[in-house]
Motif scaffolding. Structure first.
Motif, PDB file in Angstrom:
ATOM      1  N   LEU A  81       0.840  -1.197   0.000  1.00 24.94           N
ATOM      2  CA  LEU A  81       0.000   0.000   0.000  1.00 24.94           C
ATOM      3  C   LEU A  81       0.871   1.242   0.000  1.00 24.94           C
ATOM      4  O   LEU A  81       1.808   1.349   0.790  1.00 24.94           O
ATOM      5  N   ASP A  82       0.551   2.172  -0.881  1.00 30.27           N
ATOM      6  CA  ASP A  82       1.271   3.438  -0.981  1.00 30.27           C
ATOM      7  C   ASP A  82       0.310   4.548  -0.546  1.00 30.27           C
ATOM      8  O   ASP A  82      -0.657   4.834  -1.235  1.00 30.27           O
ATOM      9  N   PHE A  83       0.577   5.126   0.621  1.00 33.00           N
ATOM     10  CA  PHE A  83      -0.210   6.285   1.096  1.00 33.00           C
ATOM     11  C   PHE A  83       0.448   7.525   0.526  1.00 33.00           C
ATOM     12  O   PHE A  83       1.624   7.777   0.773  1.00 33.00           O
ATOM     13  N   TRP A  84      -0.323   8.342  -0.217  1.00 32.30           N
ATOM     14  CA  TRP A  84       0.244   9.478  -0.940  1.00 32.30           C
ATOM     15  C   TRP A  84      -0.740  10.633  -1.010  1.00 32.30           C
ATOM     16  O   TRP A  84      -1.897  10.516  -0.615  1.00 32.30           O
ATOM     17  N   ALA A  85      -0.264  11.754  -1.551  1.00 34.14           N
ATOM     18  CA  ALA A  85      -1.119  12.906  -1.865  1.00 34.14           C
ATOM     19  C   ALA A  85      -0.534  13.613  -3.084  1.00 34.14           C
ATOM     20  O   ALA A  85       0.681  13.577  -3.302  1.00 34.14           O
ATOM     21  N   SER A  86      -1.386  14.258  -3.858  1.00 33.61           N
ATOM     22  CA  SER A  86      -0.948  14.896  -5.107  1.00 33.61           C
ATOM     23  C   SER A  86       0.025  16.053  -4.873  1.00 33.61           C
ATOM     24  O   SER A  86       0.862  16.345  -5.715  1.00 33.61           O
ATOM     25  N   TRP A  87      -0.042  16.687  -3.697  1.00 31.38           N
ATOM     26  CA  TRP A  87       0.809  17.846  -3.408  1.00 31.38           C
ATOM     27  C   TRP A  87       2.166  17.457  -2.819  1.00 31.38           C
ATOM     28  O   TRP A  87       2.999  18.318  -2.528  1.00 31.38           O
ATOM     29  N   CYS A  88       2.410  16.166  -2.638  1.00 32.81           N
ATOM     30  CA  CYS A  88       3.605  15.678  -1.951  1.00 32.81           C
ATOM     31  C   CYS A  88       4.710  15.343  -2.952  1.00 32.81           C
ATOM     32  O   CYS A  88       4.559  14.423  -3.755  1.00 32.81           O
ATOM     33  N   GLY A  89       5.813  16.093  -2.909  1.00 34.31           N
ATOM     34  CA  GLY A  89       6.952  15.877  -3.813  1.00 34.31           C
ATOM     35  C   GLY A  89       7.550  14.482  -3.723  1.00 34.31           C
ATOM     36  O   GLY A  89       7.695  13.797  -4.739  1.00 34.31           O
ATOM     37  N   ASP A 136       4.472   1.884  -9.392  1.00 33.98           N
ATOM     38  CA  ASP A 136       3.815   1.441 -10.633  1.00 33.98           C
ATOM     39  C   ASP A 136       4.639   0.354 -11.323  1.00 33.98           C
ATOM     40  O   ASP A 136       4.098  -0.636 -11.821  1.00 33.98           O
ATOM     41  N   GLU A 137       5.962   0.557 -11.343  1.00 37.68           N
ATOM     42  CA  GLU A 137       6.888  -0.387 -11.956  1.00 37.68           C
ATOM     43  C   GLU A 137       6.825  -1.748 -11.248  1.00 37.68           C
ATOM     44  O   GLU A 137       6.772  -2.797 -11.889  1.00 37.68           O
ATOM     45  N   ILE A 138       6.839  -1.717  -9.922  1.00 36.80           N
ATOM     46  CA  ILE A 138       6.770  -2.948  -9.126  1.00 36.80           C
ATOM     47  C   ILE A 138       5.458  -3.678  -9.423  1.00 36.80           C
ATOM     48  O   ILE A 138       5.439  -4.892  -9.600  1.00 36.80           O
ATOM     49  N   ALA A 139       4.358  -2.927  -9.516  1.00 33.76           N
ATOM     50  CA  ALA A 139       3.052  -3.528  -9.817  1.00 33.76           C
ATOM     51  C   ALA A 139       3.080  -4.232 -11.175  1.00 33.76           C
ATOM     52  O   ALA A 139       2.519  -5.319 -11.329  1.00 33.76           O
ATOM     53  N   ALA A 140       3.739  -3.617 -12.143  1.00 34.41           N
ATOM     54  CA  ALA A 140       3.809  -4.189 -13.487  1.00 34.41           C
ATOM     55  C   ALA A 140       4.695  -5.438 -13.535  1.00 34.41           C
ATOM     56  O   ALA A 140       4.436  -6.363 -14.313  1.00 34.41           O
ATOM     57  N   GLU A 141       5.723  -5.465 -12.693  1.00 36.55           N
ATOM     58  CA  GLU A 141       6.699  -6.558 -12.730  1.00 36.55           C
ATOM     59  C   GLU A 141       6.311  -7.769 -11.887  1.00 36.55           C
ATOM     60  O   GLU A 141       6.750  -8.881 -12.154  1.00 36.55           O
ATOM     61  N   ARG A 142       5.552  -7.545 -10.825  1.00 33.77           N
ATOM     62  CA  ARG A 142       5.305  -8.621  -9.856  1.00 33.77           C
ATOM     63  C   ARG A 142       3.844  -9.074  -9.868  1.00 33.77           C
ATOM     64  O   ARG A 142       2.960  -8.343  -9.437  1.00 33.77           O
ATOM     65  N   SER A 143       3.617 -10.296 -10.323  1.00 29.25           N
ATOM     66  CA  SER A 143       2.250 -10.817 -10.332  1.00 29.25           C
ATOM     67  C   SER A 143       1.925 -11.534  -9.015  1.00 29.25           C
ATOM     68  O   SER A 143       0.789 -11.913  -8.780  1.00 29.25           O
ATOM     69  N   ASP A 144       2.954 -11.698  -8.168  1.00 23.00           N
ATOM     70  CA  ASP A 144       2.760 -12.427  -6.904  1.00 23.00           C
ATOM     71  C   ASP A 144       2.287 -11.521  -5.767  1.00 23.00           C
ATOM     72  O   ASP A 144       2.073 -11.986  -4.653  1.00 23.00           O
ATOM     73  N   ILE A 145       2.147 -10.224  -6.051  1.00 25.08           N
ATOM     74  CA  ILE A 145       1.666  -9.284  -5.027  1.00 25.08           C
ATOM     75  C   ILE A 145       0.580  -8.393  -5.631  1.00 25.08           C
ATOM     76  O   ILE A 145       0.455  -8.292  -6.842  1.00 25.08           O
ATOM     77  N   LYS A 146      -0.164  -7.742  -4.747  1.00 27.87           N
ATOM     78  CA  LYS A 146      -1.105  -6.700  -5.158  1.00 27.87           C
ATOM     79  C   LYS A 146      -0.484  -5.370  -4.758  1.00 27.87           C
ATOM     80  O   LYS A 146       0.206  -5.288  -3.746  1.00 27.87           O
ATOM     81  N   VAL A 147      -0.748  -4.337  -5.542  1.00 25.29           N
ATOM     82  CA  VAL A 147      -0.254  -3.005  -5.215  1.00 25.29           C
ATOM     83  C   VAL A 147      -1.438  -2.048  -5.220  1.00 25.29           C
ATOM     84  O   VAL A 147      -2.211  -2.011  -6.175  1.00 25.29           O
ATOM     85  N   GLY A 148      -1.581  -1.295  -4.137  1.00 25.94           N
ATOM     86  CA  GLY A 148      -2.671  -0.343  -4.036  1.00 25.94           C
ATOM     87  C   GLY A 148      -2.179   1.018  -3.598  1.00 25.94           C
ATOM     88  O   GLY A 148      -1.193   1.124  -2.859  1.00 25.94           O
ATOM     89  N   LYS A 149      -2.847   2.052  -4.065  1.00 31.47           N
ATOM     90  CA  LYS A 149      -2.516   3.422  -3.659  1.00 31.47           C
ATOM     91  C   LYS A 149      -3.696   4.015  -2.907  1.00 31.47           C
ATOM     92  O   LYS A 149      -4.843   3.836  -3.310  1.00 31.47           O
ATOM     93  N   ILE A 150      -3.371   4.714  -1.829  1.00 32.11           N
ATOM     94  CA  ILE A 150      -4.393   5.343  -1.001  1.00 32.11           C
ATOM     95  C   ILE A 150      -4.095   6.837  -0.924  1.00 32.11           C
ATOM     96  O   ILE A 150      -3.072   7.243  -0.372  1.00 32.11           O
ATOM     97  N   ASN A 151      -4.983   7.639  -1.494  1.00 34.39           N
ATOM     98  CA  ASN A 151      -4.844   9.089  -1.448  1.00 34.39           C
ATOM     99  C   ASN A 151      -5.289   9.557  -0.056  1.00 34.39           C
ATOM    100  O   ASN A 151      -6.461   9.433   0.291  1.00 34.39           O
ATOM    101  N   VAL A 152      -4.353  10.082   0.734  1.00 36.95           N
ATOM    102  CA  VAL A 152      -4.669  10.442   2.127  1.00 36.95           C
ATOM    103  C   VAL A 152      -5.656  11.603   2.219  1.00 36.95           C
ATOM    104  O   VAL A 152      -6.374  11.723   3.215  1.00 36.95           O
ATOM    105  N   ASP A 153      -5.707  12.445   1.192  1.00 34.42           N
ATOM    106  CA  ASP A 153      -6.659  13.559   1.210  1.00 34.42           C
ATOM    107  C   ASP A 153      -8.095  13.061   1.026  1.00 34.42           C
ATOM    108  O   ASP A 153      -9.030  13.623   1.570  1.00 34.42           O
ATOM    109  N   GLU A 154      -8.248  11.989   0.239  1.00 34.86           N
ATOM    110  CA  GLU A 154      -9.582  11.447  -0.030  1.00 34.86           C
ATOM    111  C   GLU A 154      -9.968  10.340   0.944  1.00 34.86           C
ATOM    112  O   GLU A 154     -11.142  10.072   1.158  1.00 34.86           O
ATOM    113  N   GLN A 155      -8.982   9.680   1.520  1.00 36.16           N
ATOM    114  CA  GLN A 155      -9.228   8.522   2.388  1.00 36.16           C
ATOM    115  C   GLN A 155      -8.607   8.744   3.771  1.00 36.16           C
ATOM    116  O   GLN A 155      -7.822   7.934   4.253  1.00 36.16           O
TER     117      GLN A 155
END
Length: 101
Positions: free
Chosen positions: A24-32, A42-61
């Motif tokens: 899980l990647d906790f992020w926000a659009s304003w964060c450098g 994104d790259e890890i998600a594309a390369e690894r089928s043995d895991i799930k990758v999710g992003k959580i926008n902290v401003d929305e969630q």
């Protein structure tokens, strides 16, 4: 596998009930540093089928961010069998992110 957008609505089905480890990647659009980590995740998600990758926008969630005690972003959390297996705060290179898994 594509990166999932995780919300409080799909959190249980996509993360807690996942049969694979979930990064899980906790992020926000304003964060450098988040913008630096995002393409790596994104790259890890594309390369690894043995895991799930999710992003959580902290401003929305805000509820999920609070649930995980996210104080600084980016925060990366690895979930295994519905439990936190690893957690790291701040931007880091790809090999360090892979090491969390």
């Amino acid at each position: 596998m594509a990166v999932l957008t995780i919300t409080k609505e799909n959190f249980a089905s996509e993360v807690l009930q996942s049969d694979k480890p979930v990064l899980l990647d906790f992020w926000a659009s304003w964060c450098g540093p988040c913008r630096m980590v995002s393409p790596i995740v994104d790259e890890i998600a594309a390369e690894r089928s043995d895991i799930k990758v999710g992003k959580i926008n902290v401003d929305e969630q805000g509820e999920l961010a609070q649930q995980f005690g996210v104080m600084s972003i980016p925060t990366l959390v690895v979930m295994k069998n519905g439990q936190i297996a690893n957690k790291s705060v701040g931007a880091m290179p790809k090999e360090n992110i892979l090491a969390l898994l």
